[in-house]
Design an enzyme around this catalytic site. Sequence first.
Site, PDB file in Angstrom:
ATOM      1  N   CYS A 134       0.816  -1.237   0.000  1.00 19.22           N
ATOM      2  CA  CYS A 134       0.000   0.000   0.000  1.00 19.22           C
ATOM      3  C   CYS A 134       0.841   1.274   0.000  1.00 19.22           C
ATOM      4  O   CYS A 134       0.554   2.227  -0.751  1.00 19.22           O
ATOM      5  CB  CYS A 134      -0.946  -0.011   1.192  1.00 19.22           C
ATOM      6  SG  CYS A 134      -0.201  -0.641   2.708  1.00 19.22           S
ATOM      7  N   HIS A 246      -3.178   6.124   4.653  1.00 18.26           N
ATOM      8  CA  HIS A 246      -1.737   6.254   4.875  1.00 18.26           C
ATOM      9  C   HIS A 246      -1.250   7.627   4.410  1.00 18.26           C
ATOM     10  O   HIS A 246      -1.693   8.128   3.371  1.00 18.26           O
ATOM     11  CB  HIS A 246      -0.965   5.215   4.057  1.00 18.26           C
ATOM     12  CG  HIS A 246      -1.043   3.815   4.588  1.00 18.26           C
ATOM     13  ND1 HIS A 246      -1.735   3.448   5.716  1.00 18.26           N
ATOM     14  CD2 HIS A 246      -0.477   2.673   4.108  1.00 18.26           C
ATOM     15  CE1 HIS A 246      -1.583   2.139   5.907  1.00 18.26           C
ATOM     16  NE2 HIS A 246      -0.840   1.654   4.946  1.00 18.26           N
TER      17      HIS A 246
END
Length: 339
Positions: A134, A246
């Site tokens: 990710c 994130h």
Amino acid sequence: MSSKKTSFVVAVVGATGAVGREMLRTLEERKFPVSRLVALASKRSAGQVLPFAGSEVVVAELGPKSFEGVDVALFSAGASVAREYGPVAAKSGAVVIDNSSAWRMDPEVPLVVPEVNMAAAESRPKGIIANPNCSTIQMVVALKPLHDAARVKHIVVSTYQATSGKGHAAVEDLLAQAKDVLAGKDVTPSVFPGQIAFNVLSDWKAGDMDYSEEEWKMVHETRKIMGDDAIGVSPTTVRVPVVNGHSESVHVQFHRPMSAEEAKRLLKGADGVVLMDEPYAPGKMPTPAKASGTDPVYVGRVRDDIAVKGALNLWIVADNLKKGAALNAVQIAEKLFVR
Ligand code: A2P
């Protein structure tokens, strides 16, 4: 894959997990032409009912016969499941798109971010395509237009990674710990190796040279996706008490000087990117809370580096379950099967 087909049998392996559930939502949201959805998980979840496309699917236990008639199998059930069942699904004729780290660095497995290297997916001798980590996905989506213009030489990246990246149970752990802290109790971590609520952690597996495995993923995967083994990556990965989304602080140097002004021009309208280029003001920058539940990679705080001439500093935020995982996998499937 028959080129005449207009709808497809899709299996989601790990359908009950944080990414698996997002895969179901993403297939539905993007109206992927699904003729039959096969939801797979461990024995623990067999019989569980999940909502899908205005109806429901019953979760089945993953087994060697799970992939009969399946056109595309989206895996998000960890590396050992992917290692065992990825080849089983591929052998039965499915195109496998695996979100785990199991196959990412296999030279016979393309590691694909559609905005960056979709062409790599055409050659897949094992029938498997890997979805990158990710943190790497959101960074390469943002850096690709800059790389094309000035070739990235060196990246210094620090991550601020949400708990959802560690799975559903990790989010539950954060929330339970937060309740304990607010109640003045000691925390009893169930998934993290220590306190994550009101704290930050480095909870990754150890890797070579005192870097974590997560940090090495950013090094190797960035080079493979960008197709440039000379790119230097200096990573520090950190877990923060965020539920989802994130963030990354990225310093980047190029083979020729790049100004913030040029970078903003290149990033404006770049595939998959939303540039937030307002001047710095408190509260005006991409945040995980705002990015969560949305598709783009948000790039803000594009600045000329003060100390290194021709280098830049960026702040990059994305939903790690969507672009960092489920959306990227579904986009690969769309490019291969639908358009
Ligand atoms: P289950 O819910 O039955 O444990 P997360 O990343 O949120 O922890 O989710 C992991 C996903 O992978 C879940 O759907 C989980 O199913 C699935 N999974 C884990 N181990 C296996 C296994 N051995 N076989 C099939 N699915 C698995």
